[in-house]
Motif scaffolding. Structure first.
Motif, mmCIF file in Angstrom:
data_model
loop_
_atom_site.group_PDB
_atom_site.id
_atom_site.type_symbol
_atom_site.label_atom_id
_atom_site.label_comp_id
_atom_site.label_asym_id
_atom_site.label_seq_id
_atom_site.Cartn_x
_atom_site.Cartn_y
_atom_site.Cartn_z
ATOM 1 N N ASP A 152 -12.933 -0.638 -1.570
ATOM 2 C CA ASP A 152 -12.701 0.295 -2.353
ATOM 3 C C ASP A 152 -12.940 1.724 -1.647
ATOM 4 N N GLU A 212 -6.042 4.818 0.104
ATOM 5 C CA GLU A 212 -4.777 4.473 -0.246
ATOM 6 C C GLU A 212 -3.978 4.763 1.099
ATOM 7 N N GLY A 213 -2.874 3.718 1.347
ATOM 8 C CA GLY A 213 -2.184 4.094 2.436
ATOM 9 C C GLY A 213 -2.514 3.806 3.751
#
Length: 328
Positions: free
Chosen positions: A39, A43-44
């Motif tokens: 986590d 993102e990406g």
């Protein structure tokens, strides 16, 4: 160029990913998630779950993602555990590094940045620890880091890689409460845990030859650690192939254990509840370990920006996120 950050889902690694990505450096993460948290990976950002002992996966990752530089943070890092499990630590930290370096050499990676530690110095009897202070590690963890430096330097010279080793001192704080350290192995989270439990923080030894009798350490904010990695990574690209750089990452300022506990009491609002109790010295604890940060300032133009209060406050925010009952 794209940097592969091994251990990029860990506490320090996630901060390095954040700093490099914010600065516009393309990054990818390689982590076995044994202590990291997926986590934490933005993102990406490309992510490969794997061990540094997996040579085939490493070669495929480096080639498929077109990696041109590696920031190697993945390692086992608990001193006490290293004493109990030295074979495990040498396998993970030294053989894992060897496997990674073999893969980088085979795939043409030209920059390699190694996460080392002040543990390579052992118990230095000096006011400020410079990079020329003799290395005499006193536990298997420190030994694996020193052996890692030797291996990185030799492999770089033999295979035309530009390399660097960064020796961290006492890492603390968080850039964001969601990236805070979840372990309870270092002084600040250990004191947080005691306060949350309603117990007195412990001082291991109050009879050292220091101003207040307690150990003195150089605490460095993890956000500063991350910015030092960014500075070092960018500098590698400008250096000649086969050259190596070894630098300390610290503030050059010492804070005693007692001073840090007093600051924690003030920042957290626990006040008198944080009055410490003295216990016997722990074996292998040097009285004073404070970095000289002159070389990294001269070589990379880098210096720490955050003070001890910022470290405590940011670490406390992360602690309270996970322990809401602790907040006052």
């Amino acid at each position: 160029m794209t940097w592969l950050i091994t251990g990029g889902a860990g506490f320090i690694g996630a901060h390095v990913v954040r700093a490099m990505r914010t600065a516009g450096e393309p990054v990818a993460v390689y982590d076995d998630l044994s202590t990291g948290d997926a986590d934490r990976i933005p993102e990406g950002v490309p992510f490969v779950k794997g061990s540094t002992l997996d040579s085939e996966l490493l070669r495929h990752t480096l080639a498929d993602l077109r990696i041109s530089g590696v920031v190697h943070l993945a390692a086992k890092k608990q001193v006490a555990e290293s004493v109990e499990r030295p074979l495990h630590y040498y396998r993970e930290n030294v053989y894992g590094l060897q496997t990674l370096l073999e893969a980088t050499a085979e795939t043409g990676v030209r920059q390699f940045l190694f996460s080392s530690s002040a543990a390579v110095y052992g118990m230095p009897d000096v006011k400020l620890v410079t990079e020329d202070t003799p290395c005499a590690p006193i536990n298997p963890y420190g030994e694996t880091k020193l052996a890692g430096e030797w291996l990185v330097r030799a492999a770089g010279a033999a295979h035309g890689m530009t390399t660097a080793s960064l020796r961290y001192f006492n890492v603390a704080g968080a850039a964001d409460e969601h990236l805070a350290d979840t372990g309870v192995f270092n002084l600040i989270p250990m004191v947080f845990e005691k306060l949350t439990q309603g117990a007195a923080p412990l001082i291991f030894g109050d009879d050292y030859d220091t101003e207040d009798g307690t150990c003195v350490r150089d605490f460095i904010h993890v956000e500063d650690i991350a910015s030092a990695h960014l500075a070092a990574a960018r500098a590698l690209s400008a250096r000649a192939s086969g050259t190596d750089l070894t630098v300390n990452i610290g503030r050059g300022e010492g804070v005693s254990v007692r001073e840090m506990i007093e600051l924690i009491a003030e920042v957290t609002g626990y006040g008198a509840d944080a009055s410490p109790v003295s216990a016997a010295r722990r074996a292998g604890d040097p009285a004073r370990v404070v970095a000289s940060a002159d070389r990294i300032r001269a070589e990379l133009g880098w210096s720490a920006r955050h003070d001890a209060r910022e470290m405590v406050a940011s670490a406390w925010a992360g602690w309270c996120l996970r322990h809401p009952e602790a907040h006052r």
